[in-house]
Motif scaffolding. Structure first.
Motif, short mmCIF file in Angstrom:
data_model
loop_
_atom_site.label_atom_id
_atom_site.label_comp_id
_atom_site.label_asym_id
_atom_site.label_seq_id
_atom_site.Cartn_x
_atom_site.Cartn_y
_atom_site.Cartn_z
N SER A 57 15.22 -1.24 0.68
CA SER A 57 13.78 -1.33 0.93
C SER A 57 13.46 -0.66 2.25
CB SER A 57 13.36 -2.80 1.00
OG SER A 57 13.76 -3.34 2.24
N ALA B 222 12.28 -4.92 4.03
CA ALA B 222 11.70 -6.17 3.53
C ALA B 222 12.66 -7.32 3.75
CB ALA B 222 11.40 -6.03 2.04
N GLN C 23 -1.79 -5.47 6.31
CA GLN C 23 -2.55 -4.33 5.81
C GLN C 23 -4.04 -4.51 6.08
OE1 GLN C 23 -1.08 -1.66 4.63
NE2 GLN C 23 -2.90 -0.50 4.08
N MET C 24 -4.57 -5.68 5.69
CA MET C 24 -5.99 -5.91 5.89
C MET C 24 -6.33 -6.00 7.38
SD MET C 24 -8.52 -8.79 4.31
CE MET C 24 -8.57 -8.07 2.67
N PHE D 160 -6.74 -2.48 8.61
CA PHE D 160 -8.01 -1.91 8.13
C PHE D 160 -9.18 -2.46 8.94
CE2 PHE D 160 -11.78 -2.46 5.40
CZ PHE D 160 -12.07 -1.12 5.16
N TYR E 2 4.20 4.52 10.32
CA TYR E 2 4.02 3.63 9.17
C TYR E 2 2.87 4.14 8.31
CZ TYR E 2 3.27 -0.86 6.77
OH TYR E 2 3.11 -1.84 5.84
N LEU F 40 1.41 3.24 5.58
CA LEU F 40 0.37 2.34 5.06
C LEU F 40 -0.69 2.05 6.12
CD1 LEU F 40 2.37 -0.18 2.84
CD2 LEU F 40 0.73 1.55 2.10
N THR G 10 -3.08 4.90 5.91
CA THR G 10 -3.99 4.73 4.77
C THR G 10 -5.12 3.77 5.12
OG1 THR G 10 -1.97 4.84 3.45
CG2 THR G 10 -3.98 4.24 2.30
N ALA G 11 -4.77 2.68 5.79
CA ALA G 11 -5.79 1.70 6.18
C ALA G 11 -6.79 2.32 7.15
CB ALA G 11 -5.13 0.48 6.81
N ALA H 145 -9.04 4.75 5.37
CA ALA H 145 -10.02 4.04 4.53
C ALA H 145 -11.16 3.50 5.39
CB ALA H 145 -9.33 2.90 3.78
#
Lengths: 473, 473
Positions: free
Chosen positions: B113, B116, B183-184, B187, B207, B209, B212-213, B216
Motif C-alpha cells: 500500500s 496504510a 481528505q475533507m 479540501f 501527496y 490526493l 486533488t482536494a 477541487a
C-alpha cells in the motif's frame, strides 16, 4: 394481575383519556405492580371494565408498545415487556416539557423537527450486529487503501434491488453513487451539472439546505412559486424564457418541502415538457418516498425515464432510519455520475466502509423494509394524533392533512406572526420552525409553521400542542 | 503437548526459518494436534530442542500471535488461542500469492500500500461494542435533526485531550473540526484559505490526493522541491518571491510523503520564517504522528504555535485504525475554522453521529492508545523485516530506514524503470506504487517505489519481496 390494575382517570383535565391510561399503566410498571412478562387484560375486557371505547384502549396500548413498556403478540395477547426500557424512559424524561428551574436551560425540551424520523424506532440490534460483522469481514480486514468512491458494491447492489422493488426504478449498481446523506448528493449534482455562475431553479418556499449546497457549488438560484399542486410549472416556463444560464431545476414532487403537497400526474407531464423544451436537467429529491399513508407512493419522475429529460435522482437512508446516520445516494446516467464521482473523490474520497457494509446487510436482509413498514404505520398514527390535537386545541391555523411525509404545514391566521409565535414557544421549551426559514426571500412574510410529527410520541405531541397553544394566546 | 510438536525445518529453501516455524505451528493447530488453550513450550526450551536462536523463536511467536493463532500472557506463558481465527485465516488465504489458475484474476493478491495501517489489528470488539452503545445512547435517541457541523462534542473533547497528551497540542474542543478523513479537512482548508485562482505550494514529490482536494477547491498548485531534509525551504522562499497569489503552503514535516524523511529543527524554523515573511498560511498534515520508532515523535509545528504563522493542522484517525474508517480532523484558529465549518455544512452537513460517539468512547477509554502502542511495536518489526528482506533479496535499489511512518521509499538503480517494474509486478499479483504517482510533473522520471509495510504480515512481506525481485529480474 387483572385485579391489581387500579386506574384513575379524570375527565376534567385537558389531558386526553388515552394518555391518562398510558401514564397509569406506566406507573404500575414502574412501581413494580405490573411485572415484566405479565399478561395484560384484552382491550375488550379492559374497555368494558373502565367504561372506555375500545379505540381509546388501542391508542393507549399502541403508545405503550412504542415506548417499549408492553409487547403484543398477535396470537397470545399483550404483555408487560420483559426488558423495561430504561434508555427510552430516560429519553422521555430528559425531554420533559418543564425543565428544572435551576438548570441552565439551553436545548429546547420538545422539538417539532422539520420532518425527521424517530431514531428510537431504528432496528438498533440488527444494525449493531451488522456493524460488528462488517468489522470482521474479510473485505474490510483485507482493505489496504481506498475503496470505490461510488461506495461499497454491496450497498449499491442492495440499493439497486430495493429501488426496483419499492420505487419502480431500474438502476444498475454501477449507476448509483452512495453519498454522505442527500446533502452531499445535492452538492455533487449541482457541481456536475452547472458551471460557476449558471443558475438552478428551486421551489420557493423550499429546502434551504439544498440552496446552501447549490451555492457552495458556485450556482445561482432562482425561486419558482409553489401552490397547492407543488411547483408552479408555468412560472418555471416563464423563468426559463428570461433567466440567462438556467440549466437545472430542483424539485420535491412527492411531498413538496416544506408544504407537503404532492405533484399530480398532469403537472408532472407539464414539468417534463418544460424541461425538455428549455434543456433543463431535473434534480428530483425523493427524500421520504416510503412514508405515504393514502394509497401507494407516487412513482418518481425517473421511474418512467423522466420523459427522456436528463435527471439526477436523490434519496436518503437518513430519512428512513435516523438523521444522525448520514447515508444518501444519487442515481444518474453514467456521464453525469462520473463527474459527480470525480468531485466526490476530491472532497471526501469515499464513505465509511464498515457502516456502508452494515447498512447493505440490513437492507438486503429485510430489516430496513420491516422497519419502514412499522414506522409508516406509527407515523400515520402520529399524523392523525397531531391532526386531532390541532383541530381541538389550535383554532388559529389551518392545514391540509398530508397524504404522506413526516410533517404538517400549518398556515396561521393573519393576525399571528409565525416568528413571534416560534420565539414565544422557544421560551416555553418548544422548538418550532416558522415559514420564513423556508423562504428564498426572507422579507416576504410566510405565516406558517412546519410541524414534524414523526419523532414525537403521542405523549410528546400532546405536550407540544399545549405549548404551541400557550404561545399563541 | 511438548512431545507432540513435530516440526521439520529445512535450510535449503529461500524461506526464512522463522516463517517455516510459523507454518509448522499453524499446521499443527489447523490439524487439531495443538488444541485451543493448550500451552506451548517456552522460547528457551523450544530454541534448545530445535537448535534455533531464541530471537528466531520470538519472531515466529510474534507473527503467530499477530495472526491470532496463539496468545501470550506475561505471567503464565504462551497458549494456543481459544478462538481459532477463522476470519483472519480466511483473509490470509484470499491474499494467497498464487491465485488459482481458473479464477478470473482481478485484484492483486498482495499489495504494497502507500502506507496504510493494518485493519486486522483494529480493536474490533471495543469499537463494535461502543457503536452498539452509541446507537442506544440518549443523545442519539433524542436527536431530532441535525447536529453540530464541527462533529460530536464527545469526540472533539476526546481529541482535545488526546492531542494535548500525545502531541503537545493545546486546542480546546471548540477549535476542532471533525471531518470525513483528512481528505475533507484538506479540501475545506484550501477552500477557507484561498480564493479561486490563488496558489498553494506543495511538496514535489508529494501527496496527490491533497492536490486533488486543493484543485477541487479552486486553487492553483506550485511544486516545491524535496531533499533529504524534507521540503526545500530555500526553493519555497524563491517561489514566494515570484509566484502571484501564493497564499499557503502544504507540508508533511513529520514523515514527508512519499519520501518518509523528517524535517529537522533548523529547517522548521526557517520554514516558519519564510512563511512569516511571505504571509503564507501553513497546512500541516501530520497523518501518521504516532508511528515513530526512533525516539519520541517530533512535536508538530503548531504545538509551538507555529511561530505565530497562521496554520491549519490536519490529522486522521483512519491512519491510526483502518483506511476504511473515514474520520479526520482539523485544528485552526476560530476565524479560519468558522469558514471551514460553513463550507462543510453546505457539502456534507455533519458526520455520522453513532460512529463519532463510538470513536470518542474508544479514544477516551484508552482502547485507541493501547491499540497504537501495540501497532507501533508491530509496525517497527515489519519495517525491520522489510529492511532485512530488501537488503538480502533486492540489491537493485537503495533506501534509508525510516525513523517513522508506514512505508519505505526505495530508490531504484538507474537501469530500472519503476513503472515497468510495477507493471511486471502487477502481472505476478503484486501491487506496488511507482514514484511517478507522487510527482507533480509526471514527465520527470522518478525511479522509486513507495513500499507500505504496515499492513503486511512477515509472511506476506516475504512473498511480496520475492515477487518484487522476480519483477526486476
Amino acid at each position: 394481575m387483572r385485579s391489581k390494575l387500579t386506574i384513575e382517570l379524570s375527565n376534567d383535565g385537558g389531558r386526553p383519556i388515552f394518555l391518562q391510561l398510558v401514564d397509569a399503566v406506566r406507573t404500575e410498571i414502574e412501581r413494580g405492580r405490573l411485572k415484566p412478562g405479565e399478561r395484560l387484560p384484552g382491550t375488550r375486557a379492559l374497555g368494558k371494565s373502565l367504561g372506555l371505547n375500545r379505540n381509546t384502549i388501542n391508542a393507549a396500548f399502541s403508545e405503550l408498545a412504542l415506548q417499549g413498556w408492553i409487547e403484543t403478540s398477535p396470537s397470545s395477547g399483550t404483555f408487560v415487556s420483559k426488558e423495561i426500557p430504561t434508555s427510552i424512559a430516560q429519553t422521555i424524561r430528559t425531554t420533559s416539557v418543564y425543565p428544572a428551574a435551576t438548570s441552565n436551560f439551553r436545548k429546547p425540551a420538545l422539538n417539532f423537527s422539520d420532518g425527521a424520523p424517530d431514531p428510537r424506532l431504528l432496528p438498533r440490534a440488527e444494525l449493531a450486529q451488522s456493524f460488528r460483522r462488517a468489522l470482521a469481514s474479510p473485505a474490510f480486514l483485507s482493505s489496504r487503501g481506498y475503496g470505490d468512491p461510488r461506495g461499497s458494491s454491496e450497498l449499491r447492489a442492495a440499493l439497486s434491488e430495493y429501488l426496483a422493488e419499492e420505487r419502480g426504478i431500474v438502476a444498475p449498481p454501477t449507476n448509483i453513487l452512495v453519498t454522505r446523506g442527500s446533502q452531499m448528493a445535492l452538492f455533487l449534482a449541482a457541481n456536475a451539472l452547472l458551471s460557476p455562475g449558471e443558475t438552478i431553479a428551486v421551489e420557493n418556499p423550499g429546502y434551504p439546505l439544498a440552496w446552501t449546497a447549490f451555492r457552495a457549488a458556485g450556482a445561482r438560484i432562482v425561486g419558482v412559486n409553489v401552490d397547492s399542486g407543488g411547483m408552479d410549472v408555468d412560472h418555471l416556463a416563464e423563468l426559463a424564457g428570461k433567466v440567462e444560464g438556467l440549466r437545472a431545476v430542483y424539485v420535491t414532487p412527492h411531498h413538496q418541502y416544506p408544504t407537503t403537497v404532492t405533484m399530480g400526474a398532469a403537472r408532472r407531464l407539464k414539468l417534463l415538457e418544460v424541461c425538455q423544451r428549455a434543456s433543463l436537467t431535473i434534480i428530483e429529491d425523493d427524500y421520504d418516498h416510503e412514508y405515504r399513508y393514502e394509497g401507494r407512493p407516487i412513482m418518481p419522475l425517473v421511474a418512467r425515464g423522466a420523459g427522456g429529460v436528463p435527471s439526477v435522482y436523490v434519496g436518503s437512508l437518513s430519512k428512513l432510519l435516523a438523521p444522525g446516520l448520514r447515508v444518501g445516494y444519487a442515481l444518474a446516467e453514467p456521464s453525469i455520475l462520473q463527474r459527480m464521482c470525480d468531485r466526490r473523490e476530491a472532497i471526501d474520497r469515499q464513505g465509511d466502509i464498515p457502516l456502508e457494509h452494515a447498512l447493505a446487510s440490513i437492507l438486503a436482509e429485510g430489516a430496513i423494509r420491516r422497519h419502514t413498514k412499522k414506522a409508516r404505520r406509527l407515523y400515520m398514527e402520529r399524523r392523525d394524533i397531531l391532526t386531532r390535537l390541532l383541530e381541538e386545541r389550535f383554532p388559529l391555523g389551518e392545514f391540509e392533512v398530508p397524504a404522506g411525509g413526516l410533517a404538517i404545514w400549518l398556515r396561521l391566521n393573519e393576525t399571528l406572526s409565525a416568528e413571534t409565535l416560534a420565539s414565544r414557544a422557544a421560551a416555553l421549551g418548544l422548538s418550532v420552525m416558522p415559514g420564513v426559514k423556508f423562504a428564498l426571500d426572507p422579507l416576504v412574510p410566510r405565516e406558517a409553521l412546519r410541524l414534524g410529527f414523526a419523532s414525537l410520541t403521542a405523549d410528546e405531541l400532546h405536550s407540544a400542542v399545549e405549548l404551541l397553544a400557550r404561545s399563541a394566546s
